[in-house]
Design a protein around this motif. Structure first.
Motif, PDB file in Angstrom:
ATOM      1  N   HIS A 190       0.839  -1.198   0.000  1.00  0.00           N
ATOM      2  CA  HIS A 190       0.000   0.000   0.000  1.00  0.00           C
ATOM      3  C   HIS A 190       0.874   1.248   0.000  1.00  0.00           C
ATOM      4  O   HIS A 190       1.861   1.338   0.720  1.00  0.00           O
ATOM      5  CB  HIS A 190      -0.896   0.009   1.238  1.00  0.00           C
ATOM      6  N   ALA A 191       0.489   2.220  -0.775  1.00  0.00           N
ATOM      7  CA  ALA A 191       1.283   3.434  -0.904  1.00  0.00           C
ATOM      8  C   ALA A 191       1.463   4.154   0.428  1.00  0.00           C
ATOM      9  O   ALA A 191       2.496   4.762   0.697  1.00  0.00           O
ATOM     10  CB  ALA A 191       0.634   4.367  -1.926  1.00  0.00           C
ATOM     11  N   HIS A 192       0.426   4.085   1.292  1.00  0.00           N
ATOM     12  CA  HIS A 192       0.488   4.847   2.539  1.00  0.00           C
ATOM     13  C   HIS A 192       1.178   4.096   3.666  1.00  0.00           C
ATOM     14  O   HIS A 192       1.365   4.641   4.749  1.00  0.00           O
ATOM     15  CB  HIS A 192      -0.937   5.227   2.990  1.00  0.00           C
ATOM     16  N   SER A 193       1.560   2.822   3.451  1.00  0.00           N
ATOM     17  CA  SER A 193       2.127   2.051   4.561  1.00  0.00           C
ATOM     18  C   SER A 193       3.243   1.135   4.117  1.00  0.00           C
ATOM     19  O   SER A 193       3.478   0.103   4.728  1.00  0.00           O
ATOM     20  CB  SER A 193       1.028   1.215   5.232  1.00  0.00           C
ATOM     21  N   THR A 194       3.951   1.533   3.033  1.00  0.00           N
ATOM     22  CA  THR A 194       4.969   0.651   2.484  1.00  0.00           C
ATOM     23  C   THR A 194       6.012   0.280   3.527  1.00  0.00           C
ATOM     24  O   THR A 194       6.438  -0.863   3.619  1.00  0.00           O
ATOM     25  CB  THR A 194       5.663   1.319   1.266  1.00  0.00           C
ATOM     26  N   GLY A 195       6.420   1.224   4.338  1.00  0.00           N
ATOM     27  CA  GLY A 195       7.467   0.973   5.316  1.00  0.00           C
ATOM     28  C   GLY A 195       7.024   0.146   6.493  1.00  0.00           C
ATOM     29  O   GLY A 195       7.847  -0.276   7.306  1.00  0.00           O
ATOM     30  N   LYS A 196       5.732  -0.082   6.641  1.00  0.00           N
ATOM     31  CA  LYS A 196       5.215  -0.784   7.819  1.00  0.00           C
ATOM     32  C   LYS A 196       4.681  -2.175   7.500  1.00  0.00           C
ATOM     33  O   LYS A 196       4.116  -2.819   8.374  1.00  0.00           O
ATOM     34  CB  LYS A 196       4.093   0.044   8.457  1.00  0.00           C
TER      35      LYS A 196
END
Length: 706
Positions: free
Chosen positions: A372-378
């Motif tokens: 997901h674009a808004h949670s790539t790092g998580k």
């Protein structure tokens, strides 16, 4: 053509095919230079021991392209086609040994390197019967010692710039060690595996061995080593547990008359010694060998399909003008694929490992892995939360931990360590036998798929220098090789049998190596292996452990920096003895040491008169890359420009007329040691599979167009 192994043979084949396809007037003369017989070259000599196995199955390798976009081959087959042909219509020139091996060799079996060498020689012989009109080929069983521009021949190389003022009429003088001088228009460097100068630690060990009367065998191609010099019944320290280790193991056990017997009720083996084996004391950074290959019908597991690290996904970076980082852009994609391969296999083959409905779990896992674009790092945190809810703790994947099975463990004695390694080997062999029904092997299968995609992604400066140095070569290469480049599963079962028979023992993770000059032995110790009460030895003095990592075993022994004061065993080192080869403070001692490693593949360290001359006179240079700190790092390969690959000289200009193929491209391509892949009968066809053959074709067409 300098180098007549598989890659040199491929360029020769492509020159003949493209010449015939173009049908030009005129003549073409090809000089092929190699001190070893053309076709097999150095590594694949048909006369070597049949205990040396290939690391790929019969269906995998080829020197003949199958790409319809390329000029049609004049002759030859893939190895598997050749194998099938020899079973139906054996070539009269095959030896009895070759006939015996090929007659029982299946498509999914691992051939000997000797038999692959016979295939290479047969392919070349067939090509030479189809030489097109106007073409002549001469073979020179010699070593090329220098390549210089013909116009500068006889001049002082330091007095002029040999790379300057090149034009389409440039010619080269190639000097051979038999005194022959060949004047040619083009030079192909297909040098393959070369000897290398020893590093500082290896030089110290060799010097100590010469002074103290010890036996030290430095890195070498296994077929070049005289294994008879290793004494029977005495401990020998073997450093390295990768693919070369299994070659050493085979020569010192089966090669000396030992036999493996299969149990009737399971797949485990028993070893019957001949009495001529040494005691092999095996050491490596992991403390264990590479994981064995899964038993599959194809090179890649059919049940694993990449969902994230795909060629289409990689292409989007280029389309967007992004030069990806390995750690932040590419690895997260492949990491997802490995996780999905593991848990989807687990849910299918071991549904009891899933606490909830397996289908429900996979839906939740699929959602958590979506970038997901808004949670790539998580995404890792989300994925781990899903796994914690749905999967029993004992079955959760520690992907990086697969490559370090002894990490986080310490051992009170060497016997305890040996038992742990045997358990690991038997478990690994069992998993290999399960094939596509084992979750661990399918996670590794995803890495294997992904490696083929990454080869295309990272080639020709496809990723940043910083991530090539710190990511791809810094940690991932070692990690994935330990998992996906292992030996046939048979080797894991054999090593377990040897350990149980007392023929092999282990040092433990993170070993340090040195020489005890007073006791006149090599010594090694792991900081994670103690010295149990069942392994009493006499103390000694004078031992010094060194090597990467600094303070040797001082954390265990209480000795000072470097481990000074480590003693050596005074007693017996016979086969099967509980304390064989043990030294005080948990170290091991041996009067012989083998480096189970190939010579370093670094152009600046290769002991090649030709490479040394080309580097010294500036016709080629090593590739430099910038680290994340902005420091230039010398890489292992030549600095080249594509396509075809031509070297850059010391002044940064292209050395026209010289071409590079194979291992010396290791700074422009990744995985250059792996042979060309025959087109699989099913499953994905990766662009990297026949990359070497396309490189050979590009070189041939450029030469013919000059």
């Amino acid at each position: 053509m300098i180098g007549a192994g598989p890659r040199g043979t491929s360029v020769l084949e492509r020159l003949l095919a493209n010449w015939a396809a173009a049908g030009p007037a005129g003549t073409l003369h090809i000089d092929v230079i190699d001190p070893y017989p053309a076709g097999p070259g150095h590594v694949w000599q048909p006369g070597q021991s049949r205990l040396y196995l290939m690391n790929t199955q019969s269906f995998y390798p080829t020197v003949i392209p199958e790409d319809p976009a390329l000029a049609a081959p004049l002759a030859g087959h893939t190895f598997d086609q050749w194998r099938d042909l020899q079973q139906r219509h054996p070539d009269p020139s095959l030896t009895d040994e070759e006939r015996a091996e090929v007659s029982g060799l299946g498509q999914a079996d691992f051939p000997s390197r000797a038999l692959y060498g016979r295939y290479l020689r047969s392919t070349l012989e067939e090509l030479l019967t189809r030489i097109p009109a106007g073409v002549t080929v001469d073979f020179h069983p010699a070593t090329a010692t220098s390549v210089r521009h013909a116009a500068a021949a006889g001049a002082d190389p330091a007095a002029a710039d040999p790379v300057a003022a090149q034009d389409s009429a440039v010619r080269f003088d190639v000097v051979l060690d038999d005194g022959t001088v060949l004047t040619v228009d083009s030079v192909v460097l297909a040098l393959g595996h070369l000897d290398a100068r020893l590093n500082a630690e290896q030089r110290e060990l060799l010097t100590a061995a010469e002074e103290l009367g010890l036996l030290y065998l430095p890195p070498a191609a296994p077929a070049d080593v005289d294994w008879s010099v290793v004494p029977a019944g005495e401990p020998v320290l073997v450093r390295g547990m990768g693919l070369n280790f299994f070659d050493v193991m085979g020569q010192l056990t089966e090669g000396r008359g030992g036999r493996f017997l299969a149990a009737e009720d399971n797949a485990e083996l028993t070893y019957v010694p001949s009495g001529r084996e040494p005691l092999i004391i095996a050491a490596s950074r992991r403390g264990t060998p590479y994981r064995a290959k899964a038993t599959l019908t194809g090179y890649y597991p059919g049940s694993v399909q990449l969902r994230y690290c795909t060629e289409d996904a990689i292409a989007k970076f280029a389309e967007s003008g992004i030069r990806p980082s390995f750690d932040f852009d590419l690895w997260p994609l492949l990491h997802r694929d490995a996780i999905w391969a593991y848990y989807s296999t687990l849910a299918r083959s071991q549904p009891g490992a899933v606490l909830t409905d397996p289908a429900e779990f996979l839906r939740a896992l699929d959602e958590s892995l979506r970038p997901h674009a808004h949670s790539t790092g998580k995404w890792e945190n989300t994925m781990e939360s899903v796994v914690a809810i749905h999967v029993r703790a004992a079955h959760r994947l520690d992907l990086l931990g697969l490559a370090a099975p002894l990490a986080g463990r310490s051992f009170g004695s060497r016997s305890e360590l040996d038992a742990a390694v045997v358990d690991y080997l038997l478990d690994d062999a069992r998993r290999s036998a399960l094939g596509e029904n084992d979750a661990v092997k399918m996670a590794i299968g995803a890495l294997h798929h992904g490696r083929a995609v990454l080869k295309t992604a990272v080639a020709d400066s496809g990723i940043t220098d910083e991530s090539w140095v710190a990511g791809l070569r810094g940690w991932f290469e070692s990690f994935v090789e330990g998992l996906a480049s292992g030996p046939p599963a048979l080797r894991a079962a054999q090593l377990a049998a040897l350990a149980r028979a007392g023929v092999v023992r282990f040092v433990g993770p993170d070993p340090k190596f040195g020489v005890d000059r007073r006791a006149r032995t090599f010594i090694a110790a792991s900081p994670w292996v103690g010295f149990g009460t069942d392994e009493s030895v006499d103390g000694g003095s004078g031992g010094v452990l060194g090597g990467a990592g600094g303070a040797g075993a001082s954390s265990r022994t209480g000795s000072g920096a470097g481990g000074a004061g480590l003693g050596t065993a005074s007693g017996g080192a016979g086969l099967g003895a509980a304390v064989a080869g043990d030294s005080a403070a948990g170290s091991v001692a041996a009067s012989a040491m083998i480096e189970a490693l190939a010579p370093a593949n670094r152009v600046a360290a290769n002991a090649s008169p030709l490479l040394e001359q080309l580097l010294a006179e500036g016709l080629v240079r090593p590739r430099l890359m910038m680290s994340v700190e902005g420091t230039p790092v010398q890489t292992s390969g030549l600095d080249v420009v594509p396509h075809p690959y031509r070297p850059l000289g010391a002044n940064g200009s292209v050395t026209e007329g010289i071409y590079v193929l194979g291992l010396q491209l290791s700074a422009a391509q990744w995985g250059t040691a792996i042979a060309a892949e025959a087109r699989p009968a099913s499953g994905p066809v990766y662009r990297s599979g026949q990359r070497t053959l396309r490189d050979a074709d590009e070189i041939a067409r450029d030469i013919l167009g000059r």
